[in-house]
Design a protein around this motif. Structure first.
Motif, mmCIF file in Angstrom:
data_model
loop_
_atom_site.group_PDB
_atom_site.id
_atom_site.type_symbol
_atom_site.label_atom_id
_atom_site.label_comp_id
_atom_site.label_asym_id
_atom_site.label_seq_id
_atom_site.Cartn_x
_atom_site.Cartn_y
_atom_site.Cartn_z
ATOM 1 N N ALA A 231 6.598 -3.394 -4.050
ATOM 2 C CA ALA A 231 5.393 -2.571 -4.198
ATOM 3 C C ALA A 231 4.374 -3.218 -5.128
ATOM 4 C CB ALA A 231 5.781 -1.187 -4.710
ATOM 5 N N ILE A 232 4.801 -3.654 -6.302
ATOM 6 C CA ILE A 232 3.863 -4.245 -7.265
ATOM 7 C C ILE A 232 3.307 -5.552 -6.714
ATOM 8 C CG2 ILE A 232 3.579 -5.143 -9.597
ATOM 9 C CD1 ILE A 232 3.965 -2.127 -9.482
ATOM 10 N N GLY A 233 4.161 -6.362 -6.081
ATOM 11 C CA GLY A 233 3.675 -7.606 -5.474
ATOM 12 C C GLY A 233 2.626 -7.337 -4.411
ATOM 13 N N GLN A 234 2.855 -6.327 -3.596
ATOM 14 C CA GLN A 234 1.886 -5.951 -2.572
ATOM 15 C C GLN A 234 0.552 -5.549 -3.195
ATOM 16 O OE1 GLN A 234 3.180 -3.145 0.651
ATOM 17 N NE2 GLN A 234 1.604 -1.797 -0.206
ATOM 18 N N ALA A 235 0.624 -4.736 -4.249
ATOM 19 C CA ALA A 235 -0.599 -4.284 -4.919
ATOM 20 C C ALA A 235 -1.351 -5.455 -5.542
ATOM 21 C CB ALA A 235 -0.253 -3.245 -5.981
ATOM 22 N N LEU A 236 -0.651 -6.395 -6.136
ATOM 23 C CA LEU A 236 -1.304 -7.565 -6.727
ATOM 24 C C LEU A 236 -1.986 -8.415 -5.649
ATOM 25 C CD1 LEU A 236 1.448 -8.556 -9.313
ATOM 26 C CD2 LEU A 236 -0.902 -7.898 -9.892
ATOM 27 N N ARG A 237 -1.287 -8.677 -4.563
ATOM 28 C CA ARG A 237 -1.874 -9.509 -3.502
ATOM 29 C C ARG A 237 -3.092 -8.836 -2.881
ATOM 30 N NH1 ARG A 237 3.441 -9.853 -2.288
ATOM 31 N NH2 ARG A 237 3.194 -8.516 -0.447
ATOM 32 N N GLU A 238 -3.028 -7.523 -2.687
ATOM 33 C CA GLU A 238 -4.161 -6.798 -2.111
ATOM 34 C C GLU A 238 -5.403 -6.910 -2.985
ATOM 35 O OE1 GLU A 238 -1.663 -3.277 0.266
ATOM 36 O OE2 GLU A 238 -2.615 -2.867 -1.679
ATOM 37 N N ARG A 239 -5.211 -7.163 -4.270
ATOM 38 C CA ARG A 239 -6.328 -7.273 -5.206
ATOM 39 C C ARG A 239 -6.676 -8.715 -5.541
ATOM 40 N NH1 ARG A 239 -3.825 -2.787 -5.158
ATOM 41 N NH2 ARG A 239 -4.818 -0.804 -5.746
ATOM 42 N N GLY A 240 -6.126 -9.645 -4.762
ATOM 43 C CA GLY A 240 -6.518 -11.042 -4.877
ATOM 44 C C GLY A 240 -5.743 -11.867 -5.880
ATOM 45 N N PHE A 241 -4.597 -11.352 -6.370
ATOM 46 C CA PHE A 241 -3.804 -12.105 -7.336
ATOM 47 C C PHE A 241 -2.608 -12.745 -6.644
ATOM 48 C CE2 PHE A 241 -5.994 -8.714 -9.727
ATOM 49 C CZ PHE A 241 -6.767 -9.523 -10.546
ATOM 50 N N ALA A 242 -2.079 -13.801 -7.256
ATOM 51 C CA ALA A 242 -1.100 -14.665 -6.598
ATOM 52 C C ALA A 242 0.327 -14.223 -6.883
ATOM 53 C CB ALA A 242 -1.303 -16.115 -7.024
ATOM 54 N N ALA A 243 0.765 -13.199 -6.181
ATOM 55 C CA ALA A 243 2.178 -12.802 -6.185
ATOM 56 C C ALA A 243 2.798 -13.294 -4.888
ATOM 57 C CB ALA A 243 2.306 -11.287 -6.289
ATOM 58 N N PRO A 244 4.091 -13.633 -4.893
ATOM 59 C CA PRO A 244 4.698 -14.188 -3.681
ATOM 60 C C PRO A 244 4.747 -13.183 -2.535
ATOM 61 C CG PRO A 244 6.369 -13.769 -5.350
ATOM 62 C CD PRO A 244 5.049 -13.577 -6.014
ATOM 63 N N GLU A 245 4.444 -13.660 -1.337
ATOM 64 C CA GLU A 245 4.534 -12.822 -0.141
ATOM 65 C C GLU A 245 5.998 -12.614 0.217
ATOM 66 O OE1 GLU A 245 3.111 -12.782 4.554
ATOM 67 O OE2 GLU A 245 2.545 -14.436 3.217
ATOM 68 N N VAL A 246 6.328 -11.393 0.614
ATOM 69 C CA VAL A 246 7.682 -11.086 1.076
ATOM 70 C C VAL A 246 7.746 -11.394 2.568
ATOM 71 C CG1 VAL A 246 9.455 -9.314 1.326
ATOM 72 C CG2 VAL A 246 7.965 -9.304 -0.688
ATOM 73 N N VAL A 298 2.660 2.683 -1.432
ATOM 74 C CA VAL A 298 3.520 2.875 -0.261
ATOM 75 C C VAL A 298 3.768 1.516 0.374
ATOM 76 C CG1 VAL A 298 3.801 3.997 1.975
ATOM 77 C CG2 VAL A 298 2.633 5.202 0.110
ATOM 78 N N ILE A 299 5.033 1.175 0.595
ATOM 79 C CA ILE A 299 5.387 -0.101 1.202
ATOM 80 C C ILE A 299 5.920 0.138 2.610
ATOM 81 C CG2 ILE A 299 5.858 -1.157 -1.034
ATOM 82 C CD1 ILE A 299 8.841 -0.828 -0.483
ATOM 83 N N ALA A 300 6.137 -0.956 3.342
ATOM 84 C CA ALA A 300 6.646 -0.863 4.707
ATOM 85 C C ALA A 300 7.925 -0.040 4.738
ATOM 86 C CB ALA A 300 6.907 -2.260 5.261
ATOM 87 N N GLY A 301 8.025 0.831 5.728
ATOM 88 C CA GLY A 301 9.173 1.727 5.809
ATOM 89 C C GLY A 301 8.893 3.084 5.199
ATOM 90 N N GLY A 302 7.701 3.229 4.582
ATOM 91 C CA GLY A 302 7.303 4.525 4.048
ATOM 92 C C GLY A 302 7.769 4.823 2.643
ATOM 93 N N HIS A 303 8.475 3.897 2.006
ATOM 94 C CA HIS A 303 8.918 4.158 0.637
ATOM 95 C C HIS A 303 7.723 4.186 -0.307
ATOM 96 C CE1 HIS A 303 11.354 4.038 -3.014
ATOM 97 N NE2 HIS A 303 10.539 3.099 -3.447
ATOM 98 N N LYS A 304 7.726 5.154 -1.214
ATOM 99 C CA LYS A 304 6.639 5.301 -2.176
ATOM 100 C C LYS A 304 7.157 4.968 -3.569
ATOM 101 C CE LYS A 304 5.223 9.438 -3.321
ATOM 102 N NZ LYS A 304 4.575 10.773 -3.235
ATOM 103 N N HIS A 305 6.511 3.997 -4.212
ATOM 104 C CA HIS A 305 6.852 3.663 -5.587
ATOM 105 C C HIS A 305 5.786 4.227 -6.513
ATOM 106 C CE1 HIS A 305 8.140 1.614 -9.165
ATOM 107 N NE2 HIS A 305 7.000 0.956 -9.267
ATOM 108 N N VAL A 306 6.221 4.948 -7.518
ATOM 109 C CA VAL A 306 5.310 5.505 -8.515
ATOM 110 C C VAL A 306 5.467 4.680 -9.795
ATOM 111 C CG1 VAL A 306 4.663 7.531 -9.853
ATOM 112 C CG2 VAL A 306 5.532 7.804 -7.512
ATOM 113 N N ILE A 307 4.385 4.020 -10.208
ATOM 114 C CA ILE A 307 4.444 3.194 -11.414
ATOM 115 C C ILE A 307 4.630 4.112 -12.620
ATOM 116 C CG2 ILE A 307 3.306 1.424 -12.795
ATOM 117 C CD1 ILE A 307 1.589 0.731 -10.388
ATOM 118 N N PRO A 308 5.693 3.914 -13.404
ATOM 119 C CA PRO A 308 5.931 4.822 -14.539
ATOM 120 C C PRO A 308 5.005 4.531 -15.711
ATOM 121 C CG PRO A 308 7.586 3.104 -14.500
ATOM 122 C CD PRO A 308 6.744 2.895 -13.266
ATOM 123 N N ASP A 309 4.940 5.466 -16.634
ATOM 124 C CA ASP A 309 4.168 5.297 -17.867
ATOM 125 C C ASP A 309 5.019 4.607 -18.929
ATOM 126 O OD1 ASP A 309 1.691 6.523 -17.195
ATOM 127 O OD2 ASP A 309 2.646 8.494 -17.352
#
Length: 509
Positions: A231-246, A298-309
């Motif tokens: 989830a975090i990697g997906q969010a980083l890549r969507e915003r133009g940062f270099a996290a590895p693609e799964v 939300v990642i593939a498969g519908g799983h939702k990750h909530v970033i904790p505080d």
């Protein structure tokens, strides 16, 4: 009465499959493991042994002669290997002269014709029986104690995963493991295409409840499976940062096949910071902190990750490491008094109150040299490859800047530390709502929070886990605490440390 674990059965089509099993077997072995190889002449014992040794040497052309006449051949590799062939052994007592016990003390042993050893082999050995199959291939049956068999099952599970995702015949090499339950491999596709990285991260078992009916992982918000990483990697890549693609995944099994970001480092060959690369990393971090992130992903498969505080409970639990481990160690076993503990925790409640309204963002938690991949062939923020972000939280943005400029394992000298701080603040100052004074206050508090955690952690690793090597970092992280104390908001904590007898060095040396 204990029940013997069911053996592991594997079908091998040909010599190549036998060699791949040898390479995979290496990934499951640890120092002290004894592998007994049973089978008729030509069954594949030497093929498997040779592949394992060459994989460990990372040299496919390494000469690996049969030890039929010498009885034992040793290899001084990353993990020492002793390859025994006992076909000509006349008496099991000769194994003492051949150095079996010495070889097991600091390495692994591969033993062909183990039946010749009688009862001299350890009961905890791994027995591998190789037999010819009617189809022309081979069948392999592996028996071992459950803990060792579990390791072997895992490497075969990963092989099936690779075969099921178009990576049949790929070679695997151990890359690294970290302090958690994660391990990493390099994967070399059989078609010669670009190298990949495999993350092996089975679901983290919850430990016992230790506070408020929660285990440690939930108290400090550690990822319990690979979904937060995805989830975090997906969010980083969507915003133009270099996290590895799964590239492929089995979320339930905890196996990810990832893009390989390379091996470039922000450190030079002597392990010292490369200033330009650190400046680029600080600029990338400022850009991340200026970018909004959705709390729910939300990642593939519908799983939702909530970033904790990064909440009060997590911060306070971490700083208690100083109380529970560093202070008694410093005092030859004398723990903190009830009054000292109460004052320390009250000071931290006040400091956390001071964070109210501070600049917040996604916090990757360990934005430091081991987790930054330098990509010299890229431009801008794409040069800064990001890994190890699965434990990300929402909290004071200053925390990640602390982890960069006060690297726990690498000394960032004060002039570079100050320069990186200035560069970061200059980049953030372009935003009209950025309050530099408030940020510097939160930076000092988070610097002290991280340093208190680490100065207790190093001692715990020595005292509880038998890993004294981490104490070499102690002068550096105590210095970090002293740097944090330069801000007046930390005066109460500084006074408490002085009264408690905690040394505050003026330099990291």
């Amino acid at each position: 009465m204990s029940v013997e674990p069911a053996p592991l059965a594997i079908d091998l089509a040909d010599d190549r499959a036998t060699a791949l099993l040898g390479e995979d077997l290496l990934l499951a072995l640890e120092i002290g493991d004894c592998v007994a190889l049973h089978g008729d002449l030509g069954a594949g014992k030497s093929t498997l042994s040779r592949a394992l040794i060459r994989a460990l040497a990372d040299d496919p052309e390494l000469e690996v002669p049969s030890p039929t006449f010498t009885l034992v051949q040793t290899y001084d590799l990353t993990i020492p290997v002793a390859h025994f062939d006992l076909y000509r052994l006349s008496d099991e007592s000769e194994l003492d002269e051949l150095g079996l016990q010495e070889a097991l003390a600091d390495g692994i042993c591969l033993i062909e014709w183990p039946s010749k050893a009688g009862r001299a082999l350890p009961k905890t050995r791994i027995d591998i029986h190789i037999a010819f199959a009617a189809t022309g291939g081979r069948t392999v049956t592996i028996n071992a104690p459950e803990a060792k068999l579990a390791r072997l099952r895992r490497v075969t599970e990963i092989r099936r995963f690779l075969d099921g995702h178009h990576q049949e015949g790929a070679q695997r090499r151990h890359l690294t493991g970290d302090a958690s339950n994660r391990a990493y491999e390099h994967v070399y596709p059989a078609d010669g295409s670009a190298r990949l990285v495999l993350m092996d991260a089975p679901k983290r078992p919850n430990g016992p409840p230790i506070r408020d009916s929660k285990p440690y992982s939930k108290l400090v918000h550690l990822a319990e499976d690979v979904r937060p990483f995805v989830a975090i990697g997906q969010a980083l890549r969507e915003r133009g940062f270099a996290a590895p693609e799964v590239l492929a995944q089995d979320l339930d099994a905890g196996i990810l096949l990832l893009e390989d970001l390379g091996e470039g480092s922000v450190l030079d060959e002597q392990g010292k910071p490369i200033a330009d690369r650190y400046r680029a990393s600080a600029a990338c971090l400022a850009a991340i902190h200026d970018t909004p992130f959705d709390r729910e992903i939300v990642i593939a498969g519908g799983h939702k990750h909530v970033i904790p505080d990064f909440d009060r409970a997590a911060m306070k639990f971490e700083v208690e490491l100083l109380l529970d481990w560093h202070l008694p160690w410093k005092r030859d076993g004398q723990p903190a008094t009830a009054e000292e503990r109460a004052r320390y925790l009250a000071i931290w409640d006040q400091l956390i109150d001071e964070l109210a309204g501070s600049d917040t963002s996604i916090v990757m938690r360990d934005f430091h040299s081991p987790n930054i991949i330098w990509r010299d062939d890229r431009e801008g923020h794409d040069r800064v490859g990001l890994i190890d972000f699965q434990d990300a939280m929402i909290g004071p943005s200053a925390y990640d800047l602390v982890s960069l400029v006060q690297d726990a394992r690498v000394t960032i000298e004060r002039p570079l530390m100050d320069q990186l701080m200035a560069n970061y603040l200059s980049a953030r100052a372009t935003k009209p709502d950025f309050d530099e004074a408030a940020f510097l206050k939160s930076w000092a508090i988070m610097s002290a929070q991280r340093a208190c955690k680490l100065n207790g952690l190093w001692v715990r690793l020595k005292e509880r886990d038998g890993k004294p090597g981490y104490l070499r970092h102690l002068p550096r992280t105590l210095w970090h605490l002293n740097v944090a104390f330069e801000h007046p908001v930390l005066a109460p904590l500084r006074n408490w440390c002085i009264e408690a007898g905690i040394e505050l060095p003026e330099s990291p040396a």
